[in-house]
Scaffold this motif. Sequence first.
Motif, PDB file in Angstrom:
ATOM      1  N   MET A 172      20.565 -53.825  18.050  1.00 15.68           N
ATOM      2  CA  MET A 172      19.359 -53.627  18.859  1.00 15.68           C
ATOM      3  C   MET A 172      19.538 -54.246  20.253  1.00 15.68           C
ATOM      4  O   MET A 172      19.085 -53.681  21.251  1.00 15.68           O
ATOM      5  N   SER A 192      19.783 -49.490  29.052  1.00 11.71           N
ATOM      6  CA  SER A 192      18.997 -49.065  30.217  1.00 11.71           C
ATOM      7  C   SER A 192      19.535 -49.696  31.496  1.00 11.71           C
ATOM      8  O   SER A 192      19.179 -49.287  32.592  1.00 11.71           O
ATOM      9  N   VAL A 237      13.368 -59.205  27.376  1.00 10.38           N
ATOM     10  CA  VAL A 237      12.784 -58.082  26.646  1.00 10.38           C
ATOM     11  C   VAL A 237      12.756 -58.435  25.158  1.00 10.38           C
ATOM     12  O   VAL A 237      13.621 -59.150  24.666  1.00 10.38           O
ATOM     13  N   SER A 238      11.718 -57.953  24.498  1.00  4.11           N
ATOM     14  CA  SER A 238      11.582 -58.196  23.067  1.00  4.11           C
ATOM     15  C   SER A 238      11.304 -56.843  22.419  1.00  4.11           C
ATOM     16  O   SER A 238      10.452 -56.095  22.886  1.00  4.11           O
ATOM     17  N   SER A 239      12.041 -56.517  21.366  1.00  4.29           N
ATOM     18  CA  SER A 239      11.831 -55.202  20.755  1.00  4.29           C
ATOM     19  C   SER A 239      10.503 -55.173  20.015  1.00  4.29           C
ATOM     20  O   SER A 239       9.997 -56.196  19.560  1.00  4.29           O
ATOM     21  N   GLN A 240       9.912 -53.983  19.925  1.00  6.80           N
ATOM     22  CA  GLN A 240       8.649 -53.811  19.186  1.00  6.80           C
ATOM     23  C   GLN A 240       8.796 -52.566  18.338  1.00  6.80           C
ATOM     24  O   GLN A 240       8.258 -51.512  18.668  1.00  6.80           O
ATOM     25  N   ILE A 241       9.548 -52.705  17.257  1.00  5.89           N
ATOM     26  CA  ILE A 241       9.879 -51.534  16.445  1.00  5.89           C
ATOM     27  C   ILE A 241       9.006 -51.475  15.197  1.00  5.89           C
ATOM     28  O   ILE A 241       8.597 -50.424  14.757  1.00  5.89           O
ATOM     29  N   GLY A 265      11.623 -52.159  25.213  1.00  4.14           N
ATOM     30  CA  GLY A 265      11.687 -52.709  23.854  1.00  4.14           C
ATOM     31  C   GLY A 265      11.173 -51.785  22.768  1.00  4.14           C
ATOM     32  O   GLY A 265      11.268 -52.096  21.591  1.00  4.14           O
ATOM     33  N   LYS A 266      10.602 -50.643  23.155  1.00  6.46           N
ATOM     34  CA  LYS A 266      10.022 -49.769  22.124  1.00  6.46           C
ATOM     35  C   LYS A 266      10.940 -48.605  21.776  1.00  6.46           C
ATOM     36  O   LYS A 266      11.756 -48.183  22.588  1.00  6.46           O
ATOM     37  N   ILE A 315      21.454 -51.859  22.319  1.00  3.79           N
ATOM     38  CA  ILE A 315      20.623 -50.709  22.685  1.00  3.79           C
ATOM     39  C   ILE A 315      19.709 -51.065  23.853  1.00  3.79           C
ATOM     40  O   ILE A 315      19.512 -50.263  24.769  1.00  3.79           O
ATOM     41  N   MET A 316      19.202 -52.286  23.837  1.00  2.00           N
ATOM     42  CA  MET A 316      18.299 -52.673  24.931  1.00  2.00           C
ATOM     43  C   MET A 316      19.056 -52.926  26.238  1.00  2.00           C
ATOM     44  O   MET A 316      18.459 -52.968  27.299  1.00  2.00           O
ATOM     45  N   ARG A 359      14.932 -43.869  23.007  1.00  2.00           N
ATOM     46  CA  ARG A 359      14.990 -45.178  23.637  1.00  2.00           C
ATOM     47  C   ARG A 359      15.023 -45.037  25.147  1.00  2.00           C
ATOM     48  O   ARG A 359      15.121 -43.930  25.679  1.00  2.00           O
ATOM     49  N   LYS A 360      14.986 -46.199  25.812  1.00  2.00           N
ATOM     50  CA  LYS A 360      14.908 -46.193  27.269  1.00  2.00           C
ATOM     51  C   LYS A 360      16.246 -45.792  27.882  1.00  2.00           C
ATOM     52  O   LYS A 360      17.271 -46.409  27.613  1.00  2.00           O
ATOM     53  N   PRO A 361      16.261 -44.767  28.717  1.00  2.00           N
ATOM     54  CA  PRO A 361      17.509 -44.355  29.367  1.00  2.00           C
ATOM     55  C   PRO A 361      17.736 -45.147  30.654  1.00  2.00           C
ATOM     56  O   PRO A 361      16.783 -45.690  31.218  1.00  2.00           O
ATOM     57  N   SER A 362      18.975 -45.192  31.115  1.00  2.00           N
ATOM     58  CA  SER A 362      19.227 -45.885  32.385  1.00  2.00           C
ATOM     59  C   SER A 362      18.907 -44.939  33.535  1.00  2.00           C
ATOM     60  O   SER A 362      18.916 -43.720  33.393  1.00  2.00           O
TER      61      SER A 362
END
Lengths: 156, 248
Positions: free
Chosen positions: B119, B126, B179-183, A36-37, B122-123, A135-138
């Motif tokens: 967003m 992964s 998941v929760s973004s923390q931007i 999430g960051k 984007i999440m 960001r988080k990569p896979s």
Amino acid sequence: MSEQDTGEVRNVEIKYFDGTARTAAITDREVPYPDGKLIVSRTDPQGIITHANQAFIDMSGYSEEELIGINHYILRHPDMPAIAFKGLWDTIDQGTKWNGYVKNLRKDGAYYWVKATVIPNIRNGKLVGYTSVRRKPSRSKIEESEALYKTLLAEE
Amino acid sequence: MTFNLTVSPDFAPDHISGWYFFNTWLQRQLETGIHLELYDSFEAQRNDIRADKFDLIYANPYDASMLVRELGFQAIARPASKSDETVIAVNAESGFQTVEDLKAGARIATTDDPDVHTMGMIMLESADLDKSNTEIKEHSSYIVVAKNLLNGGADAGFFLKEAYDEMSDLIRSKMRVLVSSQISVVHHSLLVGPRMAEYIPAIQQAMLTMQDNEKGKSVLESMDVSHWEPMDSEQTEFMIDLIDTLID
Ligand SMILES: Cc1cc2nc3c(=O)[nH]c(=O)nc-3n(C[C@H](O)[C@H](O)[C@H](O)COP(=O)(O)O)c2cc1C
């Protein structure tokens, strides 16, 4: 954590483009990307860090005071081939956005993978610096990049 | 001359009246007429914004980019300690424990809220998911997104965190956050257009001190905003640069 991690420590000399070098203790241990960051930093036009957010500080292991005023190459991992960063600089020098997967070196010698984007910051038509957001990569992209960078390094 | 105000459609419905109070209050402060127009759809609103209908816009960060870089608007204030975060949630009874448990073919419920959708996607990256290997369905509101999770119509849903948190306890108890973004640096802001530029000092002065008097304070309460913080052009540009890195 990557399956190949051995936790082994090795001392490696890292040479930078500006002629300087340092010896770093590298640990084969991955620190997972925080969910999430976004890891955010900004630089001046020369690539000197002017801003780093809390996630950058937490993941790199350096304090804000240590980061401001230095080059991002402090995060350069010896497993990263030089050509990857040449691609980065060639792209942003042309004023365009760069995307790529980067293995970064932490202050404690461990590493973390990111999917990074770098864009030029244009104000009134002038370049004033760059912003990078990670960001988080896979897992699959990390594995692809590991294989690719290994090949590229071997060719250096 | 009457100016026109509009508000990004993603705020919680309970705060609609707050925007009417705000508009009445602002007209008194500036001694000028302002018409408030609200929209249900981001798309319809964006078309009218492009047609140069508005002078004052409470915009989501994604639209702020277009307003500043293409239409010459200036961001002047943001609500204190409110940032736009995105939640990916699933049915509480589903087997998904992390984003990476979602696989190709996953059914995603979303809205036309551009920030949250961007967003959310984007999440999902992964998990190696993108628009080519998921089934994305756009719904009219976050409540409908939640319903789709509850009735099994979708595997995962995207929510504005504020909207998720404001849903009833009953609905929330049947969902789980993956998941929760923390931007924290991406947020809504109030922007002023070129026709109204001469009012900027007055608007800023009034908004930044409105918590200090009874009338202003009650308007803020009805909007669920504690107070406004000033925004300068560099803060705005930074936020826009950051959003630029997130869109292809
Ligand atoms: C905005 C921006 C962000 C960067 N972020 C990183 C980073 O996270 N890790 C990294 O190794 N290099 C990063 N770089 C590239 C470094 O400046 C440097 O080119 C790289 O570490 C290779 O070092 P060298 O040029 O001395 O060979 C970044 C560059 C810019 C302009």
